[in-house]
Scaffold this motif. Sequence first.
Motif, mmCIF file in Angstrom:
data_model
loop_
_atom_site.group_PDB
_atom_site.id
_atom_site.type_symbol
_atom_site.label_atom_id
_atom_site.label_comp_id
_atom_site.label_asym_id
_atom_site.label_seq_id
_atom_site.Cartn_x
_atom_site.Cartn_y
_atom_site.Cartn_z
ATOM 1 N N THR A 126 0.846 -1.187 0.000
ATOM 2 C CA THR A 126 0.000 0.000 0.000
ATOM 3 C C THR A 126 0.884 1.239 0.000
ATOM 4 O O THR A 126 2.015 1.224 0.481
ATOM 5 C CB THR A 126 -0.934 0.059 1.232
ATOM 6 O OG1 THR A 126 -0.140 0.034 2.415
ATOM 7 C CG2 THR A 126 -1.920 -1.093 1.239
ATOM 8 N N THR A 164 0.309 5.358 0.982
ATOM 9 C CA THR A 164 -0.605 6.323 1.587
ATOM 10 C C THR A 164 -0.035 7.725 1.416
ATOM 11 O O THR A 164 1.136 7.964 1.720
ATOM 12 C CB THR A 164 -0.807 6.012 3.087
ATOM 13 O OG1 THR A 164 -1.220 4.643 3.221
ATOM 14 C CG2 THR A 164 -1.852 6.918 3.702
ATOM 15 N N SER A 199 -0.452 11.582 2.588
ATOM 16 C CA SER A 199 -1.035 12.486 3.586
ATOM 17 C C SER A 199 -0.493 13.887 3.367
ATOM 18 O O SER A 199 0.732 14.097 3.429
ATOM 19 C CB SER A 199 -0.671 12.022 5.001
ATOM 20 O OG SER A 199 -1.128 10.709 5.229
ATOM 21 N N LYS A 238 -5.023 6.756 -0.644
ATOM 22 C CA LYS A 238 -4.329 5.493 -0.444
ATOM 23 C C LYS A 238 -4.505 4.667 -1.701
ATOM 24 O O LYS A 238 -5.567 4.681 -2.321
ATOM 25 C CB LYS A 238 -4.909 4.753 0.758
ATOM 26 C CG LYS A 238 -4.135 3.537 1.174
ATOM 27 C CD LYS A 238 -4.657 3.004 2.494
ATOM 28 C CE LYS A 238 -3.725 1.941 3.033
ATOM 29 N NZ LYS A 238 -4.099 1.533 4.387
#
Length: 135
Positions: free
Chosen positions: A47, A49, A51, A64
């Motif tokens: 994964t 992600t 932010s 994500k």
Amino acid sequence: MRVRLPSIAIAASLLLYWTAAGCNYGDSTVHLTGHVTYDGKPVPRGTITFSPDTKQGNAGHGSKAIIQDGTYTTRESFGLVGGPHVVRIEGFNGIAHGDNLDGQILFKPHEESYDLPMESGEYDFEVPKTTKRSR
């Protein structure tokens, strides 16, 4: 006090418009696709992600994406806002074992700051070899 119906209808229409406009990310949404490698090889599963880095003044929604065979895309998610982000990458060997469909961890989760593009396109990530998982 008597309120005229057209005034209520106009107010409700404006409220609906402002609410819809606030939920629409509009042209500021960026979709990225690219490759994720570790030790020069594609990350089989994982994964990534995104932010927004609020310490650098970036705000908005994060995103994500799934890493599959070394590639990812944010097209299946909300996309993201461009600019400074903290990006977290988790990688697995992709060999399912029991209930763990992603396989064994390749490296400890890697976090790094990136200044992502303000337009949709390709952006690749290389996880440094020094991020090797501890034994």
